[in-house]
Design a protein around this motif. Structure first.
Motif, PDB file in Angstrom:
ATOM      1  N   PHE A 108       0.876  -1.313  -0.001  1.00  0.00           N
ATOM      2  CA  PHE A 108       0.077  -0.190   0.080  1.00  0.00           C
ATOM      3  C   PHE A 108       1.052   1.194   0.045  1.00  0.00           C
ATOM      4  O   PHE A 108       0.454   2.413  -0.415  1.00  0.00           O
ATOM      5  CB  PHE A 108      -0.904   0.023   1.214  1.00  0.00           C
ATOM      6  CG  PHE A 108      -1.767   1.348   1.289  1.00  0.00           C
ATOM      7  CD1 PHE A 108      -2.599   1.662   0.446  1.00  0.00           C
ATOM      8  CD2 PHE A 108      -1.447   2.187   2.393  1.00  0.00           C
ATOM      9  CE1 PHE A 108      -3.188   3.191   0.451  1.00  0.00           C
ATOM     10  CE2 PHE A 108      -2.067   3.481   2.494  1.00  0.00           C
ATOM     11  CZ  PHE A 108      -3.052   3.622   1.676  1.00  0.00           C
ATOM     12  N   TRP A 138      -6.876 -11.111   4.230  1.00  0.00           N
ATOM     13  CA  TRP A 138      -7.906 -10.187   3.414  1.00  0.00           C
ATOM     14  C   TRP A 138      -9.146 -10.265   3.916  1.00  0.00           C
ATOM     15  O   TRP A 138      -9.940  -9.352   4.105  1.00  0.00           O
ATOM     16  CB  TRP A 138      -7.824 -10.075   2.013  1.00  0.00           C
ATOM     17  CG  TRP A 138      -8.460  -9.027   1.212  1.00  0.00           C
ATOM     18  CD1 TRP A 138      -9.543  -9.058   0.412  1.00  0.00           C
ATOM     19  CD2 TRP A 138      -7.705  -7.683   1.411  1.00  0.00           C
ATOM     20  NE1 TRP A 138      -9.730  -7.743   0.035  1.00  0.00           N
ATOM     21  CE2 TRP A 138      -8.797  -6.750   0.568  1.00  0.00           C
ATOM     22  CE3 TRP A 138      -6.734  -7.237   1.827  1.00  0.00           C
ATOM     23  CZ2 TRP A 138      -8.372  -5.276   0.489  1.00  0.00           C
ATOM     24  CZ3 TRP A 138      -6.655  -5.809   1.855  1.00  0.00           C
ATOM     25  CH2 TRP A 138      -7.539  -4.854   1.242  1.00  0.00           C
ATOM     26  N   SER A 141      -9.435  -8.193   7.258  1.00  0.00           N
ATOM     27  CA  SER A 141      -8.988  -7.103   7.509  1.00  0.00           C
ATOM     28  C   SER A 141      -9.735  -6.127   6.234  1.00  0.00           C
ATOM     29  O   SER A 141      -9.559  -4.746   6.282  1.00  0.00           O
ATOM     30  CB  SER A 141      -7.542  -6.947   7.281  1.00  0.00           C
ATOM     31  OG  SER A 141      -7.024  -7.228   5.931  1.00  0.00           O
ATOM     32  N   ARG A 142     -10.144  -6.599   5.170  1.00  0.00           N
ATOM     33  CA  ARG A 142     -10.705  -5.823   3.985  1.00  0.00           C
ATOM     34  C   ARG A 142     -11.854  -4.664   4.557  1.00  0.00           C
ATOM     35  O   ARG A 142     -11.641  -3.639   4.088  1.00  0.00           O
ATOM     36  CB  ARG A 142     -11.256  -6.596   2.950  1.00  0.00           C
ATOM     37  CG  ARG A 142     -12.515  -7.555   3.320  1.00  0.00           C
ATOM     38  CD  ARG A 142     -12.770  -8.247   2.402  1.00  0.00           C
ATOM     39  NE  ARG A 142     -13.320  -7.930   1.044  1.00  0.00           N
ATOM     40  CZ  ARG A 142     -14.161  -8.673   0.348  1.00  0.00           C
ATOM     41  NH1 ARG A 142     -14.356  -9.935   0.436  1.00  0.00           N
ATOM     42  NH2 ARG A 142     -14.761  -8.005  -0.636  1.00  0.00           N
ATOM     43  N   ARG A 145      -9.990  -2.090   6.516  1.00  0.00           N
ATOM     44  CA  ARG A 145      -9.094  -1.156   5.624  1.00  0.00           C
ATOM     45  C   ARG A 145     -10.066  -0.186   4.755  1.00  0.00           C
ATOM     46  O   ARG A 145      -9.603   1.053   4.753  1.00  0.00           O
ATOM     47  CB  ARG A 145      -8.214  -1.812   4.603  1.00  0.00           C
ATOM     48  CG  ARG A 145      -6.808  -2.316   5.404  1.00  0.00           C
ATOM     49  CD  ARG A 145      -6.035  -3.102   4.324  1.00  0.00           C
ATOM     50  NE  ARG A 145      -4.825  -3.528   4.907  1.00  0.00           N
ATOM     51  CZ  ARG A 145      -3.709  -2.808   4.871  1.00  0.00           C
ATOM     52  NH1 ARG A 145      -3.902  -1.637   4.115  1.00  0.00           N
ATOM     53  NH2 ARG A 145      -2.726  -3.053   5.429  1.00  0.00           N
ATOM     54  N   ARG A 146     -11.107  -0.454   4.504  1.00  0.00           N
ATOM     55  CA  ARG A 146     -12.129   0.356   3.384  1.00  0.00           C
ATOM     56  C   ARG A 146     -12.444   1.278   4.433  1.00  0.00           C
ATOM     57  O   ARG A 146     -12.513   2.548   4.299  1.00  0.00           O
ATOM     58  CB  ARG A 146     -13.148  -0.515   3.023  1.00  0.00           C
ATOM     59  CG  ARG A 146     -14.077   0.146   1.948  1.00  0.00           C
ATOM     60  CD  ARG A 146     -15.047  -0.545   1.332  1.00  0.00           C
ATOM     61  NE  ARG A 146     -14.597  -1.103   0.201  1.00  0.00           N
ATOM     62  CZ  ARG A 146     -14.093  -0.955  -1.014  1.00  0.00           C
ATOM     63  NH1 ARG A 146     -14.051   0.548  -1.046  1.00  0.00           N
ATOM     64  NH2 ARG A 146     -13.484  -1.662  -1.737  1.00  0.00           N
ATOM     65  N   HIS A 149      -9.881   3.901   5.266  1.00  0.00           N
ATOM     66  CA  HIS A 149      -9.664   5.020   4.088  1.00  0.00           C
ATOM     67  C   HIS A 149     -10.828   6.000   3.810  1.00  0.00           C
ATOM     68  O   HIS A 149     -10.632   7.096   3.356  1.00  0.00           O
ATOM     69  CB  HIS A 149      -9.067   4.199   2.864  1.00  0.00           C
ATOM     70  CG  HIS A 149      -7.812   3.514   2.782  1.00  0.00           C
ATOM     71  ND1 HIS A 149      -6.554   4.193   3.113  1.00  0.00           N
ATOM     72  CD2 HIS A 149      -7.591   2.280   2.780  1.00  0.00           C
ATOM     73  CE1 HIS A 149      -5.673   3.306   3.276  1.00  0.00           C
ATOM     74  NE2 HIS A 149      -6.207   2.004   3.038  1.00  0.00           N
ATOM     75  N   LEU A 158      -8.842   4.190  -1.074  1.00  0.00           N
ATOM     76  CA  LEU A 158      -9.867   3.430  -1.501  1.00  0.00           C
ATOM     77  C   LEU A 158      -9.951   2.690  -2.801  1.00  0.00           C
ATOM     78  O   LEU A 158     -10.398   1.553  -2.989  1.00  0.00           O
ATOM     79  CB  LEU A 158     -11.125   4.451  -1.605  1.00  0.00           C
ATOM     80  CG  LEU A 158     -11.692   4.867  -0.268  1.00  0.00           C
ATOM     81  CD1 LEU A 158     -12.751   6.001  -0.361  1.00  0.00           C
ATOM     82  CD2 LEU A 158     -12.181   3.922   0.541  1.00  0.00           C
ATOM     83  N   VAL A 161      -8.076  -0.386  -2.154  1.00  0.00           N
ATOM     84  CA  VAL A 161      -8.843  -1.536  -1.657  1.00  0.00           C
ATOM     85  C   VAL A 161      -9.859  -2.221  -2.649  1.00  0.00           C
ATOM     86  O   VAL A 161      -9.959  -3.690  -2.843  1.00  0.00           O
ATOM     87  CB  VAL A 161      -9.819  -0.987  -0.478  1.00  0.00           C
ATOM     88  CG1 VAL A 161     -10.877  -1.967   0.098  1.00  0.00           C
ATOM     89  CG2 VAL A 161      -8.961  -0.544   0.911  1.00  0.00           C
ATOM     90  N   SER A 162     -10.337  -1.467  -3.708  1.00  0.00           N
ATOM     91  CA  SER A 162     -10.894  -1.972  -4.595  1.00  0.00           C
ATOM     92  C   SER A 162     -10.216  -2.870  -5.788  1.00  0.00           C
ATOM     93  O   SER A 162     -10.758  -4.145  -6.031  1.00  0.00           O
ATOM     94  CB  SER A 162     -11.508  -0.884  -5.491  1.00  0.00           C
ATOM     95  OG  SER A 162     -12.477   0.031  -4.650  1.00  0.00           O
ATOM     96  N   ASP A 165      -9.775  -5.887  -3.653  1.00  0.00           N
ATOM     97  CA  ASP A 165     -10.834  -6.740  -3.729  1.00  0.00           C
ATOM     98  C   ASP A 165     -11.040  -7.646  -4.988  1.00  0.00           C
ATOM     99  O   ASP A 165     -11.400  -8.748  -5.033  1.00  0.00           O
ATOM    100  CB  ASP A 165     -12.098  -5.885  -3.669  1.00  0.00           C
ATOM    101  CG  ASP A 165     -12.215  -5.688  -1.883  1.00  0.00           C
ATOM    102  OD1 ASP A 165     -11.855  -6.509  -1.004  1.00  0.00           O
ATOM    103  OD2 ASP A 165     -12.952  -4.865  -1.578  1.00  0.00           O
TER     104      ASP A 165
END
Length: 188
Positions: A108, A138, A141-142, A145-146, A149, A158, A161-162, A165
């Protein structure tokens, strides 16, 4: 000395009939232009210095966070000092998740600094999500994280993350992950 002598030198070499008023105005325009360029140079240097200071502070924060994580990995009794995971897991699984988080955080950071583009990020995570520990991390934590942000208003976060994903969904569709026990063959 040069200041005293220079007017006399100019008077000696200047052509007769020189309009000193006009010459003075021209020199003032040049002086103003040079002053403006100097001010722009100083402003640019200050902007650059502010950016470097910001990057240095961000790096110091990352180093501190990394040290906290490494201390936790080295002393598992410190795990309860962090927020609990949303799923039950063994200590070994928890240690893997924390280490995977270090990897994802580094990617990141590289993405945030524009050292990784969207395509490179997809390549990294496509390979990464072949592993079970990466997928578990993931899954856990996903959402957090979203939300982080979104709360910080970080558009690049963001987008990160997308993209992750999308790589995650693709990996799930491709089939089961490689479990940690299958990473190495027995050395017997």
């Amino acid at each position: 000395m040069a200041l005293t002598v220079s007017p006399m030198v100019i008077l000696t070499i200047a052509p007769s009939g020189t309009d000193w008023g006009e010459l003075s105005e021209v020199s003032q325009v040049y002086a103003a232009s040079l002053s403006a360029i100097a001010v722009l140079g100083v402003a640019g240097a200050l902007v650059y210095q502010a950016r470097q200071t910001h990057l240095a502070h961000a790096e110091a924060a990352r180093v501190f966070h990394r040290e906290l994580i490494m201390a936790t990995l080295n002393d598992p009794t410190l795990f309860p000092c962090w927020a609990p995971h949303f799923t039950s897991m063994t200590l070994e699984e928890g240690r893997r998740l924390v280490f995977v988080n270090l990897i994802v955080s580094e990617w990141f950071n590289l993405y945030r600094l524009h050292q990784l583009n969207d395509e490179a990020l997809l390549v990294l995570f496509s390979s990464h999500f072949r592993g079970e520990a990466a997928r578990k991390h993931w899954e856990v934590s996903r959402i957090a994280r979203r939300e982080l942000h979104e709360a910080k208003g970080e558009a690049r976060g963001l987008k990160f993350v997308s993209i992750v994903d999308a790589a995650f969904a693709r990996a799930i569709a491709e089939g089961p992950a490689v479990p940690p026990s299958a990473y190495f063959r027995d050395a017997r």
